[in-house]
Design an enzyme around this catalytic site. Sequence first.
Site, PDB file in Angstrom:
ATOM      1  N   SER A  40     -75.225 -15.947  58.299  1.00 33.53           N
ATOM      2  CA  SER A  40     -74.035 -16.528  58.923  1.00 33.53           C
ATOM      3  C   SER A  40     -73.857 -15.987  60.346  1.00 33.53           C
ATOM      4  O   SER A  40     -74.806 -16.024  61.143  1.00 33.53           O
ATOM      5  CB  SER A  40     -72.815 -16.241  58.048  1.00 33.53           C
ATOM      6  OG  SER A  40     -71.743 -17.077  58.373  1.00 33.53           O
ATOM      7  N   ASP A 159     -74.420 -22.139  54.513  1.00 40.60           N
ATOM      8  CA  ASP A 159     -74.239 -20.720  54.828  1.00 40.60           C
ATOM      9  C   ASP A 159     -75.022 -19.777  53.902  1.00 40.60           C
ATOM     10  O   ASP A 159     -74.817 -19.773  52.688  1.00 40.60           O
ATOM     11  CB  ASP A 159     -72.748 -20.392  54.734  1.00 40.60           C
ATOM     12  CG  ASP A 159     -72.391 -19.105  55.440  1.00 40.60           C
ATOM     13  OD1 ASP A 159     -73.091 -18.097  55.248  1.00 40.60           O
ATOM     14  OD2 ASP A 159     -71.397 -19.092  56.196  1.00 40.60           O
TER      15      ASP A 159
END
Length: 249
Positions: A40, A159
């Site tokens: 991320s 993610d």
Amino acid sequence: MNLSFAGCGFLGVYHLGVAKCLVEHAPNFLRSIKAFAGASAGSLAAAMLATSAPIDKCSEYVVDLTNEARKNPLGPFSPQFDLVGNLRKGMEEYLPSNCHKLASGRLFISVTSLKTRKNLMISEYESKDELMKVLLASCYIPFYVGLDFPEFKGQRWFDGGFTDNLPIPPQGDTILVSPFSGNSHISPQDASKPLSEFYWRKMHVLVNKENAKRGLNVLYPPRIDGVDKLYSAGFNDAMRFLKTKGFIG
């Protein structure tokens, strides 16, 4: 030796402070790093160091973007705020044209397959555009930024923090960086006594009031003074680590 940055949303400003400290005060240490990794927001910091992107310009861009997110009526949830588009714009401008060559075999990015819901660490990139797609995928939180999932290698991804929030490259010891206090090598040292502890997708986190406050700023950025404090905290925590390990210079 490897260096891995945790996923943390808008707390990623902490990673910028860490990176700034390492570049300014431990260039020899950075040159000894064999692989960078991240999930991320952490993947962006890892990519910046792995490709020698201009740290000051990248940091300024991210800080401005973080502050801009608060200006909208609903903050980053406002339709006027395009997080993915702004991240892509920054990558296009500041990642070098040969970034995919610099990153291949050296930058490990955590992503999650939409099809299997399983984690994959990607470390080979055929082009700058593909590297950017992988980075955007690693930062893509479903519903929060939309449902137009990044696609590459014939699949759609989201993610990496949902399946491995602090990825470790396959070989060598890894120094872990996290804006949450826990057992990471570079992280805050809080004054309050923890009530408990847990692992969030392989990232160790203490349960205390400081981390509870930090958690509020993962998806919603802190105020301008909070952003500055976050950056300084990353810088200072990295400096403490360097001094403790004798890596200065």
